[in-house]
Write a protein that holds these residues in place. Structure first.
Motif, PDB file in Angstrom:
ATOM      1  N   ALA A   1      -0.670   1.418  12.177  1.00  0.00           N
ATOM      2  CA  ALA A   1       0.422   0.518  12.556  1.00  0.00           C
ATOM      3  C   ALA A   1       1.194   1.069  13.748  1.00  0.00           C
ATOM      4  CB  ALA A   1       1.357   0.299  11.365  1.00  0.00           C
ATOM      5  N   ALA A   2       1.487   2.365  13.719  1.00  0.00           N
ATOM      6  CA  ALA A   2       2.240   2.982  14.817  1.00  0.00           C
ATOM      7  C   ALA A   2       1.475   2.874  16.133  1.00  0.00           C
ATOM      8  CB  ALA A   2       2.543   4.435  14.483  1.00  0.00           C
ATOM      9  N   ASN A   3       0.170   3.021  16.057  1.00  0.00           N
ATOM     10  CA  ASN A   3      -0.661   2.955  17.248  1.00  0.00           C
ATOM     11  C   ASN A   3      -0.694   1.542  17.825  1.00  0.00           C
ATOM     12  OD1 ASN A   3      -2.263   4.162  19.156  1.00  0.00           O
ATOM     13  ND2 ASN A   3      -4.153   3.921  18.008  1.00  0.00           N
ATOM     14  N   LEU A   4      -0.752   0.538  16.956  1.00  0.00           N
ATOM     15  CA  LEU A   4      -0.703  -0.847  17.422  1.00  0.00           C
ATOM     16  C   LEU A   4       0.612  -1.128  18.154  1.00  0.00           C
ATOM     17  CD1 LEU A   4      -2.176  -2.806  14.364  1.00  0.00           C
ATOM     18  CD2 LEU A   4      -3.270  -2.406  16.578  1.00  0.00           C
TER      19      LEU A   4
ATOM     20  N   GLN B   1       7.198  -6.977  13.063  1.00  0.00           N
ATOM     21  CA  GLN B   1       6.268  -7.802  13.829  1.00  0.00           C
ATOM     22  C   GLN B   1       4.829  -7.355  13.619  1.00  0.00           C
ATOM     23  OE1 GLN B   1       7.834  -7.439  17.822  1.00  0.00           O
ATOM     24  NE2 GLN B   1       9.118  -9.262  17.620  1.00  0.00           N
ATOM     25  N   ILE B   2       4.604  -6.057  13.588  1.00  0.00           N
ATOM     26  CA  ILE B   2       3.228  -5.587  13.441  1.00  0.00           C
ATOM     27  C   ILE B   2       2.719  -5.864  12.038  1.00  0.00           C
ATOM     28  CG2 ILE B   2       3.248  -3.184  12.608  1.00  0.00           C
ATOM     29  CD1 ILE B   2       1.570  -4.542  15.790  1.00  0.00           C
ATOM     30  N   LYS B   3       3.582  -5.837  11.047  1.00  0.00           N
ATOM     31  CA  LYS B   3       3.157  -6.197   9.686  1.00  0.00           C
ATOM     32  C   LYS B   3       2.647  -7.633   9.647  1.00  0.00           C
ATOM     33  CE  LYS B   3       6.099  -3.078   6.965  1.00  0.00           C
ATOM     34  NZ  LYS B   3       7.167  -3.000   5.929  1.00  0.00           N
ATOM     35  N   LEU B   4       3.367  -8.540  10.300  1.00  0.00           N
ATOM     36  CA  LEU B   4       2.940  -9.934  10.333  1.00  0.00           C
ATOM     37  C   LEU B   4       1.630 -10.071  11.099  1.00  0.00           C
ATOM     38  CD1 LEU B   4       3.500 -12.939   9.802  1.00  0.00           C
ATOM     39  CD2 LEU B   4       4.806 -12.983  11.941  1.00  0.00           C
ATOM     40  N   GLN B   5       1.533  -9.386  12.222  1.00  0.00           N
ATOM     41  CA  GLN B   5       0.321  -9.481  13.033  1.00  0.00           C
ATOM     42  C   GLN B   5      -0.891  -8.922  12.291  1.00  0.00           C
ATOM     43  OE1 GLN B   5       1.345  -7.598  16.739  1.00  0.00           O
ATOM     44  NE2 GLN B   5       2.686  -9.276  17.377  1.00  0.00           N
TER      45      GLN B   5
ATOM     46  N   TYR C   1      -7.304  -3.888   1.928  1.00  0.00           N
ATOM     47  CA  TYR C   1      -6.696  -2.634   1.473  1.00  0.00           C
ATOM     48  C   TYR C   1      -5.748  -2.053   2.518  1.00  0.00           C
ATOM     49  CZ  TYR C   1      -6.367   2.330   0.264  1.00  0.00           C
ATOM     50  OH  TYR C   1      -5.899   3.589  -0.012  1.00  0.00           O
ATOM     51  N   THR C   2      -6.209  -1.915   3.762  1.00  0.00           N
ATOM     52  CA  THR C   2      -5.356  -1.348   4.813  1.00  0.00           C
ATOM     53  C   THR C   2      -4.200  -2.285   5.126  1.00  0.00           C
ATOM     54  OG1 THR C   2      -7.225  -0.146   5.768  1.00  0.00           O
ATOM     55  CG2 THR C   2      -5.304  -0.485   7.180  1.00  0.00           C
ATOM     56  N   VAL C   3      -4.464  -3.596   5.108  1.00  0.00           N
ATOM     57  CA  VAL C   3      -3.402  -4.574   5.355  1.00  0.00           C
ATOM     58  C   VAL C   3      -2.275  -4.408   4.334  1.00  0.00           C
ATOM     59  CG1 VAL C   3      -2.856  -7.040   5.447  1.00  0.00           C
ATOM     60  CG2 VAL C   3      -5.039  -6.204   6.356  1.00  0.00           C
ATOM     61  N   GLN C   4      -2.630  -4.260   3.082  1.00  0.00           N
ATOM     62  CA  GLN C   4      -1.618  -4.102   2.032  1.00  0.00           C
ATOM     63  C   GLN C   4      -0.855  -2.797   2.200  1.00  0.00           C
ATOM     64  OE1 GLN C   4      -4.154  -4.441  -1.374  1.00  0.00           O
ATOM     65  NE2 GLN C   4      -4.430  -6.650  -1.137  1.00  0.00           N
ATOM     66  N   GLN C   5      -1.557  -1.748   2.617  1.00  0.00           N
ATOM     67  CA  GLN C   5      -0.855  -0.483   2.863  1.00  0.00           C
ATOM     68  C   GLN C   5       0.161  -0.628   3.995  1.00  0.00           C
ATOM     69  OE1 GLN C   5      -4.274   2.216   3.480  1.00  0.00           O
ATOM     70  NE2 GLN C   5      -3.436   3.410   1.787  1.00  0.00           N
ATOM     71  N   VAL C   6      -0.237  -1.337   5.051  1.00  0.00           N
ATOM     72  CA  VAL C   6       0.682  -1.548   6.180  1.00  0.00           C
ATOM     73  C   VAL C   6       1.911  -2.326   5.736  1.00  0.00           C
ATOM     74  CG1 VAL C   6       0.958  -2.732   8.398  1.00  0.00           C
ATOM     75  CG2 VAL C   6      -1.097  -1.371   7.955  1.00  0.00           C
ATOM     76  N   GLN C   7       1.736  -3.324   4.882  1.00  0.00           N
ATOM     77  CA  GLN C   7       2.871  -4.142   4.441  1.00  0.00           C
ATOM     78  C   GLN C   7       3.901  -3.325   3.680  1.00  0.00           C
ATOM     79  OE1 GLN C   7       2.870  -7.217   5.763  1.00  0.00           O
ATOM     80  NE2 GLN C   7       0.875  -6.527   6.555  1.00  0.00           N
ATOM     81  N   ARG C   8       3.474  -2.219   3.071  1.00  0.00           N
ATOM     82  CA  ARG C   8       4.401  -1.400   2.272  1.00  0.00           C
ATOM     83  C   ARG C   8       5.058  -0.284   3.081  1.00  0.00           C
ATOM     84  NH1 ARG C   8       0.152  -2.185  -1.669  1.00  0.00           N
ATOM     85  NH2 ARG C   8      -0.837  -0.204  -1.063  1.00  0.00           N
ATOM     86  N   LEU C   9       4.714  -0.157   4.342  1.00  0.00           N
ATOM     87  CA  LEU C   9       5.251   0.933   5.149  1.00  0.00           C
ATOM     88  C   LEU C   9       6.755   0.788   5.390  1.00  0.00           C
ATOM     89  CD1 LEU C   9       2.546   1.350   7.941  1.00  0.00           C
ATOM     90  CD2 LEU C   9       3.050   2.964   6.092  1.00  0.00           C
ATOM     91  N   THR C  10       7.425   1.926   5.468  1.00  0.00           N
ATOM     92  CA  THR C  10       8.821   1.962   5.892  1.00  0.00           C
ATOM     93  C   THR C  10       8.888   2.658   7.246  1.00  0.00           C
ATOM     94  OG1 THR C  10       9.272   4.106   4.871  1.00  0.00           O
ATOM     95  CG2 THR C  10       9.540   2.136   3.476  1.00  0.00           C
TER      96      THR C  10
END
Length: 501
Positions: free
Chosen positions: A322-325, A399-403, A436-445
């Motif tokens: 996510a950070a890289n995106l 924004q990146i979570k939505l994308q 799996y990765t999408v769900q992990q990204v959604q939970r990021l703080t």
């Protein structure tokens, strides 16, 4: 190599955003009831909507192992009367040993002939069945993939030929000189392609004198020393059922998918009982040289920055992804804004988390006018240092979570896209969930993302490679201000008085 049996040398990162447009009638009613004294409305059909992530398809992964040890993943889709089968082996170029090019030569020899068919006959048969055969190799794995119609009259002979290519190739002596020449051509093409050359040099800086620092295709010296005996031995050692990962997607029943996996697995060489597994060669970051320039007469300088990242199975992978995106992986990233929109230095810039060896790489690639190469590199370094210090903003993370959620829907729109994701799950032994990765990204703080960045990446650990011409350097342009009427965060530039219908 015949263009129908081509190498896959990379994976493209697909990206897109689906906007859910609703409430059209409500907007129309609002427009009709507007006061005559109200200001002229602007285009606003999208700006007033809450962002909604597009739902992903319900795709269920089935998994099993054959008795001979092949790991199999399968997703059934019935929209089209066809299927894809992808078979990969732990037979990449890192296993070359003392003969660089051995893995690639063995891989290339597979399609050169089977009993009763040479390369031309294989191509003719595949074409006549309306099928497609594709091949690829990297440092860790080699793969072959078949796309076939589901009709048994087409799929039965196609699968029989495919299994024969994998398990019982002729590996004929007379084909070896031709394969060697093709691999030398590939080496030459790599040396002349600035992007390929930059990536190769960056890996050499990170892990000098290791298999991971060499081209997949070997070296001239290694190819010269290559023998058919070595090729046959390599095939028997690494193209075994125990080394195979089989991935299927398409219009097949579970029973058909299991039968296909058995057909392929049973055709492969079998590792003798009690034989210990051959581990992948270890990769350690031992290079101390931090930069390298390759002089070439080019109109653009190709710039690459690379440093070790984490593997797909690492707990921090989602945070770094996510950070890289946010930093450089999307059309609205920080690098795109600073380098393209504000200064016009580049047409495109791309940052990605790439698979490499037993870990991963963070890589930034761009092309810039040679006279601005030093300044662009300094600016990129400075932007990354600021990013490590401050981290992303909450708005950027939201924004990146939505994308990422919407990317998941787009990336499962076709069988080939589903196959690509399923192959990655098989390769990296990830949980059996496309999201799996999408769900992990959604939970990021924000805290998790910022801490992961600083745990694994460093502003002073970039290996930098430039490929291009040496010219007098100029300072980079100062950032330009956005247009006066540009609305914050909006790509809409409609003139006053226009309203979407």
């Amino acid at each position: 190599m015949n263009n129908r049996l081509r190498y896959w040398r990379g994976t493209l990162l697909g990206f897109g955003v689906i906007a859910a447009v609703t409430g059209i009638q409500a907007l129309a009613d609002t427009a009709l009831s507007a006061s005559a004294n109200a200001p002229a409305p602007r285009l606003q059909s999208l700006s007033g909507l809450l962002p909604v992530a597009a739902p992903s398809r319900a795709l269920h992964i089935k998994a099993w192992k054959t008795l001979s040890g092949s790991k199999v993943l399968f997703i059934r889709t019935t929209e089209l009367p066809m299927f894809d089968v992808h078979v990969s082996f732990a037979a990449g170029s890192a296993r070359d040993g003392d003969t660089p090019g051995l893995a690639a030569a063995t891989f290339s020899m597979l399609s050169e002939g089977v009993a009763g068919k040479d390369l031309a006959a294989i191509v003719e048969t595949v074409d006549g069945l309306g099928a497609q055969l594709e091949m690829g190799i990297d440092h860790e794995r080699a793969h072959l993939a078949l796309r076939s119609l589901s009709d048994a009259r087409k799929s039965t002979p196609a699968l029989a030929l495919f299994a024969q290519i994998l398990g019982k190739p002729l590996l004929a002596e007379e084909a070896l000189p031709r394969v060697k020449n093709e691999l030398r051509d590939s080496l030459m093409a790599t040396s002349q392609d600035a992007d390929d050359l930059a990536a190769l040099r960056a890996k050499a800086l990170l892990a000098p004198n290791s298999p991971y620092s060499r081209p997949f295709y070997g070296t001239d010296q290694g190819l010269q020393a290559l023998t058919r005996t070595a090729v046959v031995d390599f095939h028997q050692r690494f193209y075994t059922a125990a080394h195979a990962q089989i991935t299927l997607v398409g219009d097949l029943t579970l029973e058909q998918a299991k039968a296909i996996s058995l057909q392929i697995s049973n055709e492969l060489p079998v590792t003798p009982p009690g034989t210990p597994a051959t581990p992948m060669p270890a990769q350690t970051t031992t290079g101390t040289e931090m930069s390298l320039h390759e002089e070439q007469t080019l109109t653009q300088t190709h710039l690459m920055l690379a440093q070790p990242g984490v593997s797909r199975r690492h707990p921090d992978y989602a945070a770094l992804y996510a950070a890289n995106l946010i930093f450089g992986g999307t059309a609205n990233s920080r690098l795109m804004k600073e380098l393209r929109e504000k200064r016009g230095l580049v047409y495109d810039v791309h940052a990605q988390n790439a698979d490499w060896a037993t870990t991963g790489l963070m890589m930034i690639t761009l092309q810039v006018s040679p006279s601005f190469s030093a300044g662009t590199l300094a600016l990129t370094r400075s932007l990354f240092s600021d990013y490590l210090r401050d981290g992303p903003t909450q708005q950027e993370l939201d924004q990146i979570k939505l994308q990422v959620a919407n990317m998941s829907a787009l990336n499962s729109a076709s069988n080939r896209q589903i196959l690509q994701q399923l192959v990655a799950i098989n390769r990296h032994d990830l949980p059996l969930d496309l999201d799996y990765t999408v769900q992990q990204v959604q939970r990021l703080t924000l805290k998790q993302t910022h801490e992961a960045l600083n745990r694994h990446l460093s502003a002073d650990q970039w290996r930098v490679v430039t490929v291009g011409a040496t010219v007098e350097q100029r300072p980079v342009p100062a950032p330009s201000a956005p247009p006066p009427d540009a609305s914050s965060g909006s790509m809409c530039r409609a003139a006053t008085g226009f309203v979407a219908s």
